[in-house]
Scaffold this active site. Structure first.
Site, PDB file in Angstrom:
ATOM      1  N   ASP A   1      27.771  -0.459 -41.731  1.00 47.85           N
ATOM      2  CA  ASP A   1      26.400  -0.144 -42.140  1.00 47.85           C
ATOM      3  C   ASP A   1      26.093  -1.033 -43.343  1.00 47.85           C
ATOM      4  O   ASP A   1      26.984  -1.702 -43.874  1.00 47.85           O
ATOM      5  CB  ASP A   1      26.302   1.346 -42.527  1.00 47.85           C
ATOM      6  CG  ASP A   1      24.902   1.744 -42.982  1.00 47.85           C
ATOM      7  OD1 ASP A   1      23.924   1.321 -42.339  1.00 47.85           O
ATOM      8  OD2 ASP A   1      24.774   2.461 -43.997  1.00 47.85           O
ATOM      9  N   SER A   2      24.857  -0.971 -43.810  1.00 48.23           N
ATOM     10  CA  SER A   2      24.504  -1.724 -45.016  1.00 48.23           C
ATOM     11  C   SER A   2      25.152  -1.113 -46.261  1.00 48.23           C
ATOM     12  O   SER A   2      25.354  -1.805 -47.251  1.00 48.23           O
ATOM     13  CB  SER A   2      22.988  -1.724 -45.183  1.00 48.23           C
ATOM     14  OG  SER A   2      22.509  -0.393 -45.264  1.00 48.23           O
TER      15      SER A   2
ATOM     16  N   TYR B   1      19.173  -3.160 -45.352  1.00 41.39           N
ATOM     17  CA  TYR B   1      18.917  -3.921 -44.133  1.00 41.39           C
ATOM     18  C   TYR B   1      17.466  -3.737 -43.663  1.00 41.39           C
ATOM     19  O   TYR B   1      16.906  -4.598 -43.016  1.00 41.39           O
ATOM     20  CB  TYR B   1      19.848  -3.453 -43.005  1.00 41.39           C
ATOM     21  CG  TYR B   1      21.216  -4.100 -42.981  1.00 41.39           C
ATOM     22  CD1 TYR B   1      21.675  -4.893 -44.030  1.00 41.39           C
ATOM     23  CD2 TYR B   1      22.057  -3.909 -41.883  1.00 41.39           C
ATOM     24  CE1 TYR B   1      22.939  -5.473 -43.987  1.00 41.39           C
ATOM     25  CE2 TYR B   1      23.318  -4.490 -41.831  1.00 41.39           C
ATOM     26  CZ  TYR B   1      23.758  -5.269 -42.880  1.00 41.39           C
ATOM     27  OH  TYR B   1      25.000  -5.837 -42.817  1.00 41.39           O
ATOM     28  N   GLY B   2      16.903  -2.580 -43.971  1.00 39.88           N
ATOM     29  CA  GLY B   2      15.604  -2.220 -43.414  1.00 39.88           C
ATOM     30  C   GLY B   2      14.479  -3.179 -43.772  1.00 39.88           C
ATOM     31  O   GLY B   2      13.471  -3.245 -43.083  1.00 39.88           O
TER      32      GLY B   2
ATOM     33  N   CYS C   1      24.485   2.083 -38.016  1.00 41.42           N
ATOM     34  CA  CYS C   1      23.259   1.711 -38.719  1.00 41.42           C
ATOM     35  C   CYS C   1      22.172   1.572 -37.663  1.00 41.42           C
ATOM     36  O   CYS C   1      22.335   0.826 -36.692  1.00 41.42           O
ATOM     37  CB  CYS C   1      23.486   0.374 -39.429  1.00 41.42           C
ATOM     38  SG  CYS C   1      21.999  -0.368 -40.112  1.00 41.42           S
ATOM     39  N   ASN C   2      21.072   2.288 -37.847  1.00 45.50           N
ATOM     40  CA  ASN C   2      19.985   2.199 -36.866  1.00 45.50           C
ATOM     41  C   ASN C   2      19.295   0.842 -36.913  1.00 45.50           C
ATOM     42  O   ASN C   2      18.876   0.325 -35.872  1.00 45.50           O
ATOM     43  CB  ASN C   2      18.953   3.297 -37.124  1.00 45.50           C
ATOM     44  CG  ASN C   2      19.406   4.651 -36.619  1.00 45.50           C
ATOM     45  OD1 ASN C   2      19.082   5.048 -35.513  1.00 45.50           O
ATOM     46  ND2 ASN C   2      20.186   5.352 -37.422  1.00 45.50           N
TER      47      ASN C   2
ATOM     48  N   GLU D   1      21.448   5.731 -52.054  1.00 52.49           N
ATOM     49  CA  GLU D   1      22.472   4.802 -52.569  1.00 52.49           C
ATOM     50  C   GLU D   1      22.701   4.993 -54.068  1.00 52.49           C
ATOM     51  O   GLU D   1      23.760   4.682 -54.579  1.00 52.49           O
ATOM     52  CB  GLU D   1      22.071   3.346 -52.275  1.00 52.49           C
ATOM     53  CG  GLU D   1      22.206   2.938 -50.820  1.00 52.49           C
ATOM     54  CD  GLU D   1      23.658   2.679 -50.373  1.00 52.49           C
ATOM     55  OE1 GLU D   1      24.511   2.432 -51.232  1.00 52.49           O
ATOM     56  OE2 GLU D   1      23.908   2.757 -49.161  1.00 52.49           O
TER      57      GLU D   1
ATOM     58  N   CYS E   1      17.990   6.864 -39.381  1.00 58.61           N
ATOM     59  CA  CYS E   1      18.651   5.982 -40.335  1.00 58.61           C
ATOM     60  C   CYS E   1      19.879   6.766 -40.751  1.00 58.61           C
ATOM     61  O   CYS E   1      19.773   7.956 -41.079  1.00 58.61           O
ATOM     62  CB  CYS E   1      17.751   5.702 -41.533  1.00 58.61           C
ATOM     63  SG  CYS E   1      18.624   4.901 -42.901  1.00 58.61           S
ATOM     64  N   THR E   2      21.033   6.109 -40.705  1.00 57.06           N
ATOM     65  CA  THR E   2      22.264   6.872 -40.913  1.00 57.06           C
ATOM     66  C   THR E   2      22.409   7.377 -42.349  1.00 57.06           C
ATOM     67  O   THR E   2      23.245   8.231 -42.614  1.00 57.06           O
ATOM     68  CB  THR E   2      23.494   6.031 -40.507  1.00 57.06           C
ATOM     69  OG1 THR E   2      23.434   4.759 -41.165  1.00 57.06           O
ATOM     70  CG2 THR E   2      23.531   5.829 -39.006  1.00 57.06           C
ATOM     71  N   HIS E   3      21.585   6.846 -43.256  1.00 62.43           N
ATOM     72  CA  HIS E   3      21.595   7.390 -44.622  1.00 62.43           C
ATOM     73  C   HIS E   3      20.995   8.807 -44.670  1.00 62.43           C
ATOM     74  O   HIS E   3      21.410   9.635 -45.479  1.00 62.43           O
ATOM     75  CB  HIS E   3      20.758   6.519 -45.564  1.00 62.43           C
ATOM     76  CG  HIS E   3      21.450   5.284 -46.054  1.00 62.43           C
ATOM     77  ND1 HIS E   3      21.685   4.204 -45.246  1.00 62.43           N
ATOM     78  CD2 HIS E   3      21.944   4.972 -47.285  1.00 62.43           C
ATOM     79  CE1 HIS E   3      22.291   3.249 -45.960  1.00 62.43           C
ATOM     80  NE2 HIS E   3      22.461   3.701 -47.193  1.00 62.43           N
TER      81      HIS E   3
HETATM   82  N1  DGL Z   1      21.649   3.070 -42.747  1.00 62.60           N
HETATM   83  C1  DGL Z   1      20.873   2.045 -42.163  1.00 62.60           C
HETATM   84  C2  DGL Z   1      20.096   2.458 -40.961  1.00 62.60           C
HETATM   85  O1  DGL Z   1      20.569   3.343 -40.281  1.00 62.60           O
HETATM   86  C3  DGL Z   1      20.282   0.975 -43.025  1.00 62.60           C
HETATM   87  C4  DGL Z   1      19.419   1.358 -44.165  1.00 62.60           C
HETATM   88  C5  DGL Z   1      19.030   0.129 -44.930  1.00 62.60           C
HETATM   89  O2  DGL Z   1      19.930  -0.577 -45.374  1.00 62.60           O
HETATM   90  O3  DGL Z   1      17.826  -0.153 -45.053  1.00 62.60           O
HETATM   91  O4  DGL Z   1      19.075   1.924 -40.628  1.00 62.60           O
END
Ligand code: DGL
Length: 269
Positions: free
Chosen positions: A13-14, A45-46, A76-77, A154, A186-188
């Site tokens: 993931d990011s 990443y988004g 990570c989505n 984060e 989003c996995t966060h």
């Molecule tokens: N956790 C990630 C996702 O599922 C990335 C979030 C990010 O870095 O913007 O999209």
């Protein structure tokens, strides 16, 4: 070289978001060792272009395979939305995304109206509406980009007024749309699922994506005969970041206990 059954399951993931998937996978498959990569150097990443996310994803997945990973979970989505096909084409090991199992679950639940919260990259890709149009054609699908949740999480801000303000700001439009279910795409976000659920109220079912994904990956690896038969991993889980941050270490410790093994690998030195 064929992947060894004794190799770890690689996830990336990011940042800390994929730890939600890693935790669910460790609970579902206690005999497996996990090798987790958080690309903290490129977080979030988004906000990145599909090309950039694809480039990071391919480099990380190859690194995990070079370190012995027998399968890759794109935890990570955003990366699952824009890099999954490229990863499948490039890797010699099975690759799993975090979207298809969740889409299948939405279809199985038969909800009339589903909301999607994700990063800008995920929402812009249109992947959820496209897949749901095929799997759950009767469901009304609405997606909202809710990117500010990522930096807040984060920062390890997991309750209190800052998080509440961000959740509240994003909840308004979703509330007005009267969805039956909300996918935390989003996995966060599952890290603060309790706060999101409290704000949305009991009429909106939150989909617990880490568990859904872990179940899918466990079944698939079983069918592929890639699971170890032991009750506990031979070595501790390994966590790797592209840029060390104390917050990553703190959150990983909250998920996996005090004694996590964490190191920094510079893929882009
Ligand atoms: N956790 C990630 C996702 O599922 C990335 C979030 C990010 O870095 O913007 O999209």
């Amino acid at each position: 070289m064929p992947a060894s059954v004794d190799g770890p399951i690689g996830l990336f993931d990011s940042g800390v978001g994929g730890l939600t998937v890693a935790r669910a996978l460790a609970d579902r498959l206690p005999g497996e060792r996990l090798l987790y990569f958080g690309d903290t150097a490129h977080l979030p990443y988004g906000d990145k272009s599909p090309e950039a996310i694809r480039g990071y994803s391919l480099a990380i997945a190859q690194h995990l395979v070079d370190l012995g990973a027998k399968a890759i979970v794109v935890a990570c989505n955003s990366a699952s939305s824009v890099a999954y096909d490229a990863l499948v084409a490039a890797m010699d090991v099975p690759v799993f995304n975090v979207i298809d199992p969740v889409v299948a679950e939405v279809a199985r639940l038969g909800v009339d109206s589903v909301g999607i919260w994700g990063t800008k990259a995920t929402v812009k890709s249109g992947v959820f509406p496209a897949k749901l149009a095929v799997s759950a054609p009767h469901a009304r699908v609405q997606a909202w980009a809710t990117p500010l949740l990522v930096p807040v999480i984060e920062e390890n801000i997991l309750d209190g007024p800052i998080l509440e303000a961000v959740v509240d700001g994003y909840a308004g439009p979703t509330e007005a749309a009267h969805v039956d279910a909300l996918v935390l795409a989003c996995t966060h976000y599952p890290i603060v699922a309790k706060q999101i659920g409290a704000r949305m109220g009991p009429d909106v079912a939150l989909l617990s994506t880490p568990q859904i994904v872990a179940e899918h990956v466990a079944r698939q690896l079983g069918e592929l005969k890639l699971l170890r038969s032991t009750a506990a991993p031979s070595m501790p889980h390994q966590f790797v970041v592209s840029d060390y941050t104390p917050a990553f270490e703190a959150i990983a410790q909250q998920f996996f206990g005090e004694a996590i093994s964490l190191r920094e690998d510079h893929l882009w030195a």
